[in-house]
Design a protein around this motif. Structure first.
Motif, PDB file in Angstrom:
ATOM      1  N   ILE A  83      25.863 -24.350  28.624  1.00 28.16           N
ATOM      2  CA  ILE A  83      26.269 -23.561  29.332  1.00 28.16           C
ATOM      3  C   ILE A  83      25.492 -23.603  30.919  1.00 28.16           C
ATOM      4  CG2 ILE A  83      25.809 -20.790  29.567  1.00 28.16           C
ATOM      5  CD1 ILE A  83      26.150 -20.519  26.516  1.00 28.16           C
ATOM      6  N   SER A  84      25.733 -23.915  31.775  1.00 27.36           N
ATOM      7  CA  SER A  84      24.841 -23.433  32.881  1.00 27.36           C
ATOM      8  C   SER A  84      25.481 -23.116  34.343  1.00 27.36           C
ATOM      9  CB  SER A  84      25.377 -25.498  33.571  1.00 27.36           C
ATOM     10  OG  SER A  84      25.022 -25.934  34.754  1.00 27.36           O
ATOM     11  N   SER A  85      24.425 -22.380  34.840  1.00 32.94           N
ATOM     12  CA  SER A  85      24.322 -21.020  35.740  1.00 32.94           C
ATOM     13  C   SER A  85      23.546 -21.761  36.354  1.00 32.94           C
ATOM     14  CB  SER A  85      24.087 -20.038  35.272  1.00 32.94           C
ATOM     15  OG  SER A  85      21.894 -20.299  35.153  1.00 32.94           O
ATOM     16  N   HIS A  86      24.378 -22.167  37.769  1.00 32.20           N
ATOM     17  CA  HIS A  86      23.927 -22.618  38.698  1.00 32.20           C
ATOM     18  C   HIS A  86      23.796 -22.329  40.134  1.00 32.20           C
ATOM     19  CE1 HIS A  86      27.177 -24.675  36.877  1.00 32.20           C
ATOM     20  NE2 HIS A  86      27.685 -24.421  37.695  1.00 32.20           N
ATOM     21  N   PRO A 134      37.003 -29.826  26.621  1.00 35.55           N
ATOM     22  CA  PRO A 134      38.579 -29.758  25.905  1.00 35.55           C
ATOM     23  C   PRO A 134      38.912 -29.259  24.836  1.00 35.55           C
ATOM     24  CG  PRO A 134      37.224 -31.919  25.681  1.00 35.55           C
ATOM     25  CD  PRO A 134      36.839 -31.266  26.754  1.00 35.55           C
ATOM     26  N   HIS A 135      37.618 -28.580  24.377  1.00 36.64           N
ATOM     27  CA  HIS A 135      37.237 -28.223  23.334  1.00 36.64           C
ATOM     28  C   HIS A 135      36.679 -26.303  24.077  1.00 36.64           C
ATOM     29  CE1 HIS A 135      37.608 -31.595  20.677  1.00 36.64           C
ATOM     30  NE2 HIS A 135      36.844 -31.759  21.879  1.00 36.64           N
ATOM     31  N   ASP A 136      36.935 -26.409  24.656  1.00 40.40           N
ATOM     32  CA  ASP A 136      36.365 -25.111  25.335  1.00 40.40           C
ATOM     33  C   ASP A 136      34.485 -24.828  25.024  1.00 40.40           C
ATOM     34  OD1 ASP A 136      36.572 -22.622  27.462  1.00 40.40           O
ATOM     35  OD2 ASP A 136      37.495 -21.434  25.726  1.00 40.40           O
ATOM     36  N   THR A 137      34.197 -25.452  25.328  1.00 40.60           N
ATOM     37  CA  THR A 137      32.890 -25.656  24.490  1.00 40.60           C
ATOM     38  C   THR A 137      31.659 -25.119  26.147  1.00 40.60           C
ATOM     39  OG1 THR A 137      32.898 -27.860  24.123  1.00 40.60           O
ATOM     40  CG2 THR A 137      32.474 -26.013  22.186  1.00 40.60           C
ATOM     41  N   VAL A 138      32.369 -25.308  27.354  1.00 36.14           N
ATOM     42  CA  VAL A 138      31.994 -25.713  28.327  1.00 36.14           C
ATOM     43  C   VAL A 138      32.010 -24.185  29.177  1.00 36.14           C
ATOM     44  CG1 VAL A 138      31.606 -26.745  30.760  1.00 36.14           C
ATOM     45  CG2 VAL A 138      31.709 -28.100  28.601  1.00 36.14           C
ATOM     46  N   MET A 139      30.424 -23.773  29.744  1.00 36.90           N
ATOM     47  CA  MET A 139      30.572 -22.248  30.042  1.00 36.90           C
ATOM     48  C   MET A 139      29.590 -22.579  31.332  1.00 36.90           C
ATOM     49  SD  MET A 139      29.457 -18.428  29.827  1.00 36.90           S
ATOM     50  CE  MET A 139      31.291 -18.060  29.625  1.00 36.90           C
ATOM     51  N   ASN A 140      30.624 -22.805  32.986  1.00 42.16           N
ATOM     52  CA  ASN A 140      29.861 -22.873  34.573  1.00 42.16           C
ATOM     53  C   ASN A 140      29.935 -21.828  34.606  1.00 42.16           C
ATOM     54  OD1 ASN A 140      28.944 -25.467  34.416  1.00 42.16           O
ATOM     55  ND2 ASN A 140      31.473 -26.854  33.769  1.00 42.16           N
ATOM     56  N   LEU A 141      28.344 -21.068  35.569  1.00 38.46           N
ATOM     57  CA  LEU A 141      28.369 -20.166  35.914  1.00 38.46           C
ATOM     58  C   LEU A 141      28.070 -20.617  37.611  1.00 38.46           C
ATOM     59  CD1 LEU A 141      27.240 -18.089  32.996  1.00 38.46           C
ATOM     60  CD2 LEU A 141      29.125 -18.063  33.723  1.00 38.46           C
ATOM     61  N   PRO A 142      28.508 -20.694  38.830  1.00 34.32           N
ATOM     62  CA  PRO A 142      28.128 -20.668  39.691  1.00 34.32           C
ATOM     63  C   PRO A 142      27.523 -19.665  40.664  1.00 34.32           C
ATOM     64  CG  PRO A 142      30.460 -21.293  39.220  1.00 34.32           C
ATOM     65  CD  PRO A 142      30.669 -20.699  38.394  1.00 34.32           C
ATOM     66  N   ILE A 143      26.383 -19.642  40.928  1.00 33.59           N
ATOM     67  CA  ILE A 143      25.938 -18.178  41.364  1.00 33.59           C
ATOM     68  C   ILE A 143      26.165 -19.304  43.019  1.00 33.59           C
ATOM     69  CG2 ILE A 143      23.650 -17.367  41.275  1.00 33.59           C
ATOM     70  CD1 ILE A 143      23.190 -18.637  38.423  1.00 33.59           C
ATOM     71  N   ALA A 144      25.474 -17.393  44.127  1.00 33.60           N
ATOM     72  CA  ALA A 144      25.940 -17.578  45.732  1.00 33.60           C
ATOM     73  C   ALA A 144      24.312 -18.400  45.609  1.00 33.60           C
ATOM     74  CB  ALA A 144      26.335 -16.488  45.996  1.00 33.60           C
TER      75      ALA A 144
END
Length: 309
Positions: free
Chosen positions: A179-182, A198-208
């Motif tokens: 999980i990355s917030s950035h 590929p395993h839906d084990t990545v969560m990216n949270l772009p922040i303005a």
């Protein structure tokens, strides 16, 4: 139990050009801010070859070693440099992350903070970039999974830049949640919400740009913490970058030191409820020296309080 502080003087010998943001003074200021705190100080070892090869091909490792200069500075990419001390520093930073995992999983420390450099979360399988040479947190995660036999590991990266390297190294690993917030847009330009692996084990949270405490905390409460709970990891690893601080010169988020206290405390809550308190944090970014030192010290204060519990 206590909090382990893993570091080594070699990490102060990784030199960069004058004016470069990833400078020796970063770690020197962090270590000064941690002086006298109730931690168990542990020497970061050189990383074992098999741990490096869990995430990087042998040809890449050999290329990095060959690039290390005997004198002067060598430019690895647009903003990544090596000096004569850099290779040992990189081996210690990676080895320190692995040692922290060993200590916490053995019950010899309640949690751990790895105060080392160069950082690691931008280093991809075969590419050094963003001040990073080896994927420290990613190889620590693989060590926990492959060597210790854990079923699941979660990596939380709250550095202001996307952890593209950690994502690249772990996205094929179904046992690892990343999980990355950035801030987005911002270098390296990756980490959009549709990058899920590929395993839906990545969560990216772009922040303005301009986002502050309230929105940041709501994002974690609504998105990050439930995802970690559902994954139920046996260990939580943290890429602790403090460059989302409002004073950082390389980005435009508006977090305060107290926000790093809050997120550390909440991640410790999750570690307590899910995996016996087992949490390892590794220093990543943070380029305003005062904000970095203050934030890292506050982060470790929480780890000490929670580790002792």
């Amino acid at each position: 139990m206590t909090t382990a502080l893993i570091t080594h003087p070699d990490c102060l010998r990784h030199e960069t050009p004058q004016g470069h943001p990833e400078q020796v003074a970063r770690l020197a200021r962090v270590l000064a801010a941690l002086e006298g705190k109730a931690v168990t100080r542990v020497t970061a070892p050189m990383v074992a070859e098999d741990d490096l090869l869990r995430v990087h091909p042998k040809a890449y490792v050999e290329a990095i070693r060959a690039a290390a200069p005997a004198e002067g500075l060598a430019q690895i990419d647009a903003d990544t440099w090596m000096s004569p001390g850099s290779l040992d520093a990189a081996h210690r930073a990676a080895g320190g992350a692995v040692r922290a995992v060993d200590l916490v999983l053995a019950g010899e420390a309640g949690n751990a903070f790895v105060a080392a450099r160069p950082p690691g979360h931008h280093a991809e399988r075969e590419t050094a970039m963003g001040f990073c040479l080896f994927g420290n947190v990613a190889l620590a995660a693989k060590h926990a999974l492959d060597h210790h036999g854990l079923a699941r590991v979660a990596v939380v990266d709250f550095d202001v830049h996307h952890g593209n390297g950690t994502q690249d190294l772990l996205e094929d690993e179904a046992r690892a949640l990343f999980i990355s917030s950035h801030q987005f847009p911002l270098w390296p330009g990756t980490g959009t919400a549709d990058e899920t692996g590929p395993h839906d084990t990545v969560m990216n949270l772009p922040i303005a740009p301009g986002t502050g405490s309230e929105e940041f905390r709501r994002l974690y409460e609504d998105k990050v913490f439930p995802r970690i709970e559902a994954f139920a990891p046996d260990l939580i690893l943290v890429s602790a970058g403090f460059d989302a601080h409002r004073d950082d010169p390389l980005a435009d988020l508006r977090l305060e030191t107290e926000d790093f206290v809050w997120i550390t405390d909440r991640l410790c809550d999750l570690a307590d409820s899910l995996c016996g308190g087992r949490l390892v944090s590794c220093l990543e970014g943070g380029y305003d020296l005062d904000a970095l030192a203050e934030s890292a010290a506050a982060h470790v204060d929480v780890l000490i309080a929670r580790g002792a519990g």
